[in-house]
Design a protein around this motif. Structure first.
Motif, PDB file in Angstrom:
ATOM      1  N   UNK A  26       0.863  -1.184   0.000  1.00 24.82           N
ATOM      2  CA  UNK A  26       0.000   0.000   0.000  1.00 24.82           C
ATOM      3  C   UNK A  26       0.895   1.228   0.000  1.00 24.82           C
ATOM      4  N   UNK A  27       0.484   2.219  -0.758  1.00 21.54           N
ATOM      5  CA  UNK A  27       1.267   3.443  -0.884  1.00 21.54           C
ATOM      6  C   UNK A  27       1.218   4.239   0.415  1.00 21.54           C
ATOM      7  N   UNK A  28       2.389   4.627   0.897  1.00 18.99           N
ATOM      8  CA  UNK A  28       2.494   5.512   2.053  1.00 18.99           C
ATOM      9  C   UNK A  28       2.825   6.923   1.599  1.00 18.99           C
ATOM     10  N   UNK A  29       3.810   7.031   0.680  1.00 16.03           N
ATOM     11  CA  UNK A  29       4.315   8.343   0.287  1.00 16.03           C
ATOM     12  C   UNK A  29       4.878   8.293  -1.121  1.00 16.03           C
ATOM     13  N   UNK A  38       6.244   2.348   0.426  1.00 14.90           N
ATOM     14  CA  UNK A  38       5.090   1.554   0.823  1.00 14.90           C
ATOM     15  C   UNK A  38       4.912   1.645   2.334  1.00 14.90           C
ATOM     16  N   UNK A  39       3.718   1.334   2.793  1.00 18.31           N
ATOM     17  CA  UNK A  39       3.415   1.412   4.228  1.00 18.31           C
ATOM     18  C   UNK A  39       4.301   0.504   5.063  1.00 18.31           C
ATOM     19  N   UNK A  40       4.830  -0.566   4.468  1.00 14.18           N
ATOM     20  CA  UNK A  40       5.719  -1.460   5.220  1.00 14.18           C
ATOM     21  C   UNK A  40       7.157  -0.941   5.268  1.00 14.18           C
ATOM     22  N   UNK A  75      -2.319   9.304  -9.303  1.00 16.23           N
ATOM     23  CA  UNK A  75      -2.442   7.931  -9.808  1.00 16.23           C
ATOM     24  C   UNK A  75      -2.332   6.901  -8.687  1.00 16.23           C
ATOM     25  N   UNK A  76      -1.534   7.228  -7.663  1.00 18.59           N
ATOM     26  CA  UNK A  76      -1.302   6.324  -6.542  1.00 18.59           C
ATOM     27  C   UNK A  76      -1.508   7.081  -5.232  1.00 18.59           C
ATOM     28  N   UNK A  77      -2.743   7.353  -4.882  1.00 16.73           N
ATOM     29  CA  UNK A  77      -2.988   8.100  -3.642  1.00 16.73           C
ATOM     30  C   UNK A  77      -2.561   7.286  -2.415  1.00 16.73           C
ATOM     31  N   UNK A  78      -2.343   7.991  -1.334  1.00 17.19           N
ATOM     32  CA  UNK A  78      -1.962   7.341  -0.088  1.00 17.19           C
ATOM     33  C   UNK A  78      -2.963   6.232   0.250  1.00 17.19           C
ATOM     34  N   UNK A  79      -2.436   5.063   0.575  1.00 16.61           N
ATOM     35  CA  UNK A  79      -3.275   3.916   0.912  1.00 16.61           C
ATOM     36  C   UNK A  79      -3.641   3.033  -0.269  1.00 16.61           C
ATOM     37  N   UNK A  80      -3.360   3.478  -1.500  1.00 18.08           N
ATOM     38  CA  UNK A  80      -3.692   2.676  -2.682  1.00 18.08           C
ATOM     39  C   UNK A  80      -2.945   1.344  -2.646  1.00 18.08           C
ATOM     40  N   UNK A  81      -3.647   0.280  -3.029  1.00 19.47           N
ATOM     41  CA  UNK A  81      -3.020  -1.036  -3.131  1.00 19.47           C
ATOM     42  C   UNK A  81      -2.328  -1.160  -4.477  1.00 19.47           C
ATOM     43  N   UNK A  82      -1.138  -1.755  -4.455  1.00 18.08           N
ATOM     44  CA  UNK A  82      -0.396  -2.004  -5.691  1.00 18.08           C
ATOM     45  C   UNK A  82       0.172  -3.410  -5.671  1.00 18.08           C
TER      46      UNK A  82
END
Length: 132
Positions: A26-29, A38-40, A75-82
């Motif tokens: 998930x996108x963090x920044x 990523x959030x991880x 395109x990849x907002x915070x929290x978006x799954x990739x």
């Protein structure tokens, strides 16, 4: 920017190269137009593209660097799954994971940046373009 985009899309396939999905996140920044966190905690450098550099230290960024980052943020907002698709070379010299990102709707944000003129194609051997 060049008209052909063989690295990221072939006719009828406007998403990611034919690589297996190697993981998710998930996108963090968004750091800039070609680097996300990523959030991880993993930093990911998008494969296949290069965007103008943002000078985070002194504020002397290259032209269109802020526009590329802002577009990637939409395109990849915070929290978006990739989904992550990793090629032969897994990390760059800065320790960032090298991967194609694929959204939940099977779109490759790097391709959008290329089409909109905010990125150029970049091949990092031994990673290679997807076959046409």
């Amino acid at each position: 920017m060049g008209a052909a985009v063989p690295v990221l899309a072939t006719a009828g396939r406007p998403s990611c190269p034919d690589l297996p999905i190697s993981g998710q996140g998930r996108i963090k920044q968004i750091y800039d137009g070609d680097t996300v966190q990523l959030k991880d905690g993993r930093k990911v450098r998008l494969l296949g593209i290069n965007t103008p550099e943002i000078d985070h230290q002194q504020g002397r960024s290259e032209a269109y660097s802020v526009a590329a980052r802002q577009r990637l943020q939409t395109l990849l907002p915070q929290g978006a799954r990739v989904n992550l698709q990793i090629d032969s070379l897994h990390h760059d010299r800065y320790g960032r994971l090298l991967a194609h990102l694929q959204t939940e709707t099977n779109r490759n944000p790097a391709l959008t940046l290329l089409r909109e003129g905010l990125a150029t194609t970049l091949i990092l051997p031994p990673n290679t373009p997807a076959p046409a």
